[in-house]
Scaffold this active site. Structure first.
Site, PDB file in Angstrom:
ATOM      1  N   ASN B 241      72.112  47.432  47.079  1.00  0.00           N
ATOM      2  CA  ASN B 241      71.017  48.338  47.405  1.00  0.00           C
ATOM      3  C   ASN B 241      69.847  48.107  46.463  1.00  0.00           C
ATOM      4  OD1 ASN B 241      69.455  50.413  48.289  1.00  0.00           O
ATOM      5  ND2 ASN B 241      70.737  52.049  47.479  1.00  0.00           N
ATOM      6  N   CYS B 242      68.734  47.674  47.008  1.00  0.00           N
ATOM      7  CA  CYS B 242      67.584  47.336  46.155  1.00  0.00           C
ATOM      8  C   CYS B 242      66.431  48.294  46.341  1.00  0.00           C
ATOM      9  CB  CYS B 242      67.089  45.936  46.472  1.00  0.00           C
ATOM     10  SG  CYS B 242      68.387  44.732  46.591  1.00  0.00           S
ATOM     11  N   VAL B 243      66.573  49.319  47.173  1.00  0.00           N
ATOM     12  CA  VAL B 243      65.442  50.190  47.444  1.00  0.00           C
ATOM     13  C   VAL B 243      65.633  51.567  46.821  1.00  0.00           C
ATOM     14  CG1 VAL B 243      64.613  49.085  49.529  1.00  0.00           C
ATOM     15  CG2 VAL B 243      66.467  50.713  49.676  1.00  0.00           C
TER      16      VAL B 243
END
Lengths: 121, 428
Positions: B241-243
């Site tokens: 998860n990068c957001v």
């Protein structure tokens, strides 16, 4: 059977086996089109505000609805009305602060596409 | 299932000829790390940099943070199904390089991702200002898709965490912590008079840059299931998860989930902690209904009196959070939800995108819209020019002198919804 309501050109480019209602409009315009279809008897299949990218950041939105029409689905209506109200409030207040970088449009298209169609990849 | 966590306190990290731990100092060989990362042919280059608490250093855009660990005994290896073959983790001994984190940075898309300041006012908002960070700035070959770049960067971080963690295999830990969860019937019989409490662990699983993996499985493709809490502690869950930097759970958060830790602290004292139910946060409304229905069913099946539910992310996941809360409460099981807020800069707007009267016990990790001024730093690890484009940044966020005015949602972990931060709110 499904209908895709979208303003994301990548969806039109990549999806060929589903009916697409492409709208040359902004994110809020897509949501209003979805609301109109719900009033016509379509039901929501995907959440209209999926993803963690905020509605004032991304210009793109893709929503899946049932192709079949039945009576007005109150749950779908309540979800879309809430989403429109939320976007109306936040997009207006945030647009003052947030300036979109046109260079990121293809990234926003890709994320919007993947949120809806990534499950099938 | 019983897990011993052997914590080796690391005081500092430096570059050197050999990767090893001696007297609380971790030395890493930069060339070895680069060679390991570059084994992935999708990666063009990697820079290895060290950031230490108190440095005038800013790390951005942060992708993931991982704690280096090593299996000393017991089944499985680190990050099963991803780095090591699938085997059940959560038992035996795992050694931890405590105080060290591997931080991956990379511009996977031209927005989102977070900031870690090692000093100044921003440092108070992230736990990773207090760790010695081995930062990997990863650059892909031209034309690599964001899918491949994300995967390559994710794997590089895990690979290096594993490599560094291996140095702790034969070291006697400074602290030994023991965590145990017994089979269900035994666990219930052991403390028959204490309330039976479970933990509903919601995982972000919506698509590219919004994914979480359990034993290597993309969690949006699974249905809710039960884990021993020690499996989570032992690397069963990793982040893709990068957001939403402020409220995403990095791999480090999964490894050190404070809700699991605190439930163990109180286990056998004033509650009986029976286990973890993992569930997902999906895009399809039918999936939301199915996952929340099964989650509530599993709570009932376990005979829980109460459940703590934590969320990851904001907006659409609020729907999953409230569905879980309503359906669990409807079965007569008390819930407490853990979330964060987007309540506007003045804190006066509605905090969550969904709500219900069943959600009458709420813990917040803070208001992500709160504005902060981050002063310029002497050193930047990564790339600063995207600051205007990340969530919580805005036109003019990045000032000519290098200072940044932005909402605290730009800071990695600032409003974390596992409570891995210092902010909260109290009732008036």
């Amino acid at each position: 059977m499904k209908i895709v309501v979208t303003n994301n050109p990548l969806v039109s480019l990549k999806i060929s086996d589903t009916e697409i209602d492409f709208r040359n409009t902004d994110l809020l315009g897509v949501l209003k089109c979805v609301r109109d279809r719900i009033h016509l008897g379509h039901k929501l299949l995907t959440h209209p505000l999926a993803g963690s990218i905020k509605p004032w950041e991304t210009p793109y939105r893709t929503v899946l609805l049932t192709a079949e029409k039945s009576g007005l689905d109150e749950d779908s209506l309540s979800v879309i009305e809430y989403c429109i109200e939320m976007c109306n409030k936040t997009i207006v207040s945030k647009a003052f602060y947030y300036k979109r970088d046109e260079k990121n449009l293809s990234d926003f298209q890709l994320i919007d596409f993947d949120l809806i169609f990534g499950r099938f990849s | 299932m019983k897990l011993e966590l052997g914590k080796i306190n690391i005081k500092s990290v430096r570059l050197g000829n050999k990767t090893e731990v001696k007297e609380g100092i971790l030395t890493i060989n930069e060339d070895c790390i680069k060679n390991l990362v570059l084994e992935d042919e999708r990666i063009k280059s990697v820079k290895v940099e060290i950031a230490t608490p108190g440095d005038k250093t800013r790390i951005t855009p942060v992708k993931d943070v991982i704690e280096p660990r090593v299996k000393v005994s017991g089944a499985g290896g680190m990050f099963p199904g991803v780095r090591t073959k699938i085997d059940l983790v959560g038992s035996g001994r795992t050694n931890v390089l405590s105080g060290v984190a591997v931080v991956t940075c990379g511009k996977i898309v031209g927005f989102q991702e977070g900031i870690i300041d090692m000093s100044g006012p921003g440092a108070d908002f992230t736990p990773f200002s207090q760790t010695c960070n081995v930062c990997l700035v990863i650059e892909p070959f031209d034309g690599l898709t964001p899918y491949d770049y994300e995967e390559a960067a994710r794997n590089a971080g895990l690979r290096i965490a594993e490599y560094i963690g291996d140095t702790g295999k034969d070291i006697e830990p400074d602290i030994l912590e023991v965590y145990e969860t017994k089979p269900l019937l035994e666990a219930i019989a052991e403390y028959p008079d204490l309330p039976k409490v479970g933990y509903v662990y919601m995982l972000q699983t919506q698509g590219l840059l919004h994914d979480t993996y359990v034993y290597g499985v993309d969690a949006k493709k699974m249905v809710p299931t039960i884990l021993y809490p020690t499996e989570v502690m032992d690397g069963a869950i990793i982040s893709g998860n990068c957001v939403s930097a402020c409220d995403k759970n990095t791999t480090y958060h999964h490894q050190n989930n404070p809700i699991i830790h605190d439930l163990y602290e109180r286990h056998g004292k004033d509650l009986n902690f029976l286990g973890v139910i993992i569930t997902n946060e999906t895009v399809y409304l039918a999936d939301k209904e199915r996952s929340s229905m099964w989650t509530a069913k599993l709570c009932k099946y376990l005979g829980l009196d109460a459940a703590i539910i934590s969320q990851e992310g904001f907006g659409n996941p609020d729907t999953d959070l409230i569905m879980n809360c309503k359906k669990i409460e409807a079965l007569g099981i008390k819930t407490v939800i853990v979330t964060d807020e987007y309540a506007g800069r003045d804190g006066k707007s509605q905090s969550l995108a969904d709500a219900d009267k069943a959600a009458d016990a709420v813990v917040t990790g803070g208001n992500a819209n709160e504005v902060i001024l981050l002063p310029p730093m002497d050193k930047i690890i990564g790339i600063l020019k995207y600051t205007d484009k990340i969530a919580g940044g805005f036109d003019g966020s990045l000032r000519p002198d290098g200072s940044i005015e932005a909402e605290i949602q730009v800071i990695t972990g600032s409003t974390n919804e596992l409570g891995f931060n210092k902010m909260t709110a109290v009732g008036m």
